[in-house]
Design an enzyme around this catalytic site. Sequence first.
Site, PDB file in Angstrom:
ATOM      1  N   TYR A 192       0.801  -9.199  11.576  1.00  0.00           N
ATOM      2  CA  TYR A 192       1.964  -8.991  10.625  1.00  0.00           C
ATOM      3  C   TYR A 192       3.330  -9.419  11.203  1.00  0.00           C
ATOM      4  CZ  TYR A 192       5.613  -5.876   8.314  1.00  0.00           C
ATOM      5  OH  TYR A 192       6.616  -5.478   7.725  1.00  0.00           O
TER       6      TYR A 192
HETATM    7  N1  LIG Z   1       9.123  -0.120   4.909  1.00  0.00           N
HETATM    8  C1  LIG Z   1       9.545  -0.341   6.080  1.00  0.00           C
HETATM    9  O1  LIG Z   1       9.845   0.144   6.807  1.00  0.00           O
HETATM   10  C2  LIG Z   1       9.450  -1.961   6.253  1.00  0.00           C
HETATM   11  C3  LIG Z   1       9.784  -2.477   7.660  1.00  0.00           C
HETATM   12  C4  LIG Z   1       9.915  -3.835   7.825  1.00  0.00           C
HETATM   13  C5  LIG Z   1       9.619  -4.639   6.512  1.00  0.00           C
HETATM   14  N2  LIG Z   1       9.158  -4.140   5.543  1.00  0.00           N
HETATM   15  C6  LIG Z   1       8.755  -5.235   4.279  1.00  0.00           C
HETATM   16  O2  LIG Z   1       9.261  -4.548   3.103  1.00  0.00           O
HETATM   17  C7  LIG Z   1       8.607  -5.028   2.138  1.00  0.00           C
HETATM   18  C8  LIG Z   1       7.757  -3.823   1.467  1.00  0.00           C
HETATM   19  O3  LIG Z   1       7.333  -2.841   2.118  1.00  0.00           O
HETATM   20  P1  LIG Z   1       6.850  -1.312   1.758  1.00  0.00           P
HETATM   21  O4  LIG Z   1       7.068  -0.645   3.097  1.00  0.00           O
HETATM   22  O5  LIG Z   1       7.611  -1.080   0.483  1.00  0.00           O
HETATM   23  O6  LIG Z   1       5.516  -1.521   1.551  1.00  0.00           O
HETATM   24  P2  LIG Z   1       4.426  -0.698   0.735  1.00  0.00           P
HETATM   25  O7  LIG Z   1       3.175  -0.808   1.468  1.00  0.00           O
HETATM   26  O8  LIG Z   1       4.797   0.840   0.644  1.00  0.00           O
HETATM   27  O9  LIG Z   1       4.274  -1.442  -0.478  1.00  0.00           O
HETATM   28  C9  LIG Z   1       3.751  -2.690  -0.741  1.00  0.00           C
HETATM   29  C10 LIG Z   1       3.385  -2.967  -2.121  1.00  0.00           C
HETATM   30  O10 LIG Z   1       2.691  -4.193  -2.260  1.00  0.00           O
HETATM   31  C11 LIG Z   1       1.338  -4.157  -2.627  1.00  0.00           C
HETATM   32  N3  LIG Z   1       0.697  -5.033  -2.231  1.00  0.00           N
HETATM   33  C12 LIG Z   1       0.131  -5.097  -1.001  1.00  0.00           C
HETATM   34  N4  LIG Z   1      -0.936  -5.881  -0.663  1.00  0.00           N
HETATM   35  C13 LIG Z   1      -1.112  -6.602  -1.853  1.00  0.00           C
HETATM   36  C14 LIG Z   1      -1.939  -7.603  -2.500  1.00  0.00           C
HETATM   37  N5  LIG Z   1      -2.783  -8.159  -1.672  1.00  0.00           N
HETATM   38  N6  LIG Z   1      -1.900  -7.905  -3.703  1.00  0.00           N
HETATM   39  C15 LIG Z   1      -1.021  -7.249  -4.616  1.00  0.00           C
HETATM   40  N7  LIG Z   1      -0.205  -6.396  -4.205  1.00  0.00           N
HETATM   41  C16 LIG Z   1      -0.144  -5.924  -2.751  1.00  0.00           C
HETATM   42  C17 LIG Z   1       1.182  -2.526  -2.434  1.00  0.00           C
HETATM   43  O11 LIG Z   1      -0.109  -2.258  -3.498  1.00  0.00           O
HETATM   44  C18 LIG Z   1       2.411  -2.227  -2.814  1.00  0.00           C
HETATM   45  O12 LIG Z   1       2.610  -1.581  -4.024  1.00  0.00           O
HETATM   46  C19 LIG Z   1       7.327  -5.659   2.851  1.00  0.00           C
HETATM   47  O13 LIG Z   1       7.619  -7.234   2.946  1.00  0.00           O
HETATM   48  C20 LIG Z   1       7.292  -5.144   4.429  1.00  0.00           C
HETATM   49  O14 LIG Z   1       6.840  -6.132   5.157  1.00  0.00           O
HETATM   50  C21 LIG Z   1       9.114  -2.769   5.458  1.00  0.00           C
END
Ligand SMILES: NC(=O)c1ccc[n+]([C@@H]2O[C@H](COP(=O)([O-])OP(=O)(O)OC[C@H]3O[C@@H](n4cnc5c(N)ncnc54)[C@H](O)[C@@H]3O)[C@@H](O)[C@H]2O)c1
Length: 257
Positions: A164
């Site tokens: 990741y």
């Molecule tokens: N939440 C955090 O603390 C955090 C930290 C660093 C980076 N991020 C980044 O922020 C962004 C959002 O993260 P989040 O925490 O909201 O994630 P999350 O897991 O809560 O949501 C991700 C969404 O993407 C969808 N998804 C995942 N794989 C998929 C696929 N193959 N096809 C279609 N849909 C798919 C999921 O169903 C979900 O709705 C990401 O890019 C993540 O890397 C988040």
Amino acid sequence: MPNHFASYPSLAERTAFVTGGADGIGAAIVQQLAAQGSRVAFVDKNVDYAQRTIERCVAEGAAHAPLFYEVDLLDIAQLQGACESAIADLGGVTVLVNNAASDDRHDWRDISVEYWNERMNVNLRHYFFAIQALAPQMIEARLGSIVNIGSSSYMMQEDFFPGYAIAKSAVEGITRTMARTLGPHNVRVNTVLPGWVPTERQLTKWWSPEGERATMNDQALKKRITPEEFAQMVLFLAADDSGGCTAQQFLVDGGRF
Ligand SMILES: NC(=O)c1ccc[n+]([C@@H]2O[C@H](COP(=O)([O-])OP(=O)(O)OC[C@H]3O[C@@H](n4cnc5c(N)ncnc54)[C@H](O)[C@@H]3O)[C@@H](O)[C@H]2O)c1
């Protein structure tokens, strides 16, 4: 929504495409764009949560209910089809938010070639292909803002999900490369990096009291950064107010660096 955040006149009626908009940060971005009066399309593989996001937008009084296309982003043909549909259904798309990703934990010793490819595909590949599918009509419109959601995990040297973190480091490469390619056409490309944003998935799957204490120790701000707060930087970059910004990365991490 009792929204005490800024309103952006340029986002009213603007057309936007968001990946991973059913849950977490992506859902907040869809809701916040819809609250600005934008016409939003989003893709996700989670149909039930997508419906929930749409219902929340409508309940909050959005002028336009978001459109949803069920897509597994591991399948680029499905993504390309959804991009075409969004262009047709919205009459063009001038904002793209590449957001969907998967931060599953794994040990570097256990990564097979198949798992390596899967990690790159779910966290990186679709970012490029969404840009490839949507940028030509942004170029034609001489208007576009692409916001890539990265992760500060590789900067923090977090070592519990190398497939990741490595993929996420390359989001910065997509931003800087494509900003130069698309800049002459007034299409901007930026990255926004979360630190820790406690979404439903984060709290259910990864939360621990020690983890939260360590994060608060790292952050200058001693509070949880909400998905809605994070989304504000995305709105700013989507709006004309950031018309001079491209090829940049912006941290919304409570001041960890
Ligand atoms: N939440 C955090 O603390 C955090 C930290 C660093 C980076 N991020 C980044 O922020 C962004 C959002 O993260 P989040 O925490 O909201 O994630 P999350 O897991 O809560 O949501 C991700 C969404 O993407 C969808 N998804 C995942 N794989 C998929 C696929 N193959 N096809 C279609 N849909 C798919 C999921 O169903 C979900 O709705 C990401 O890019 C993540 O890397 C988040």
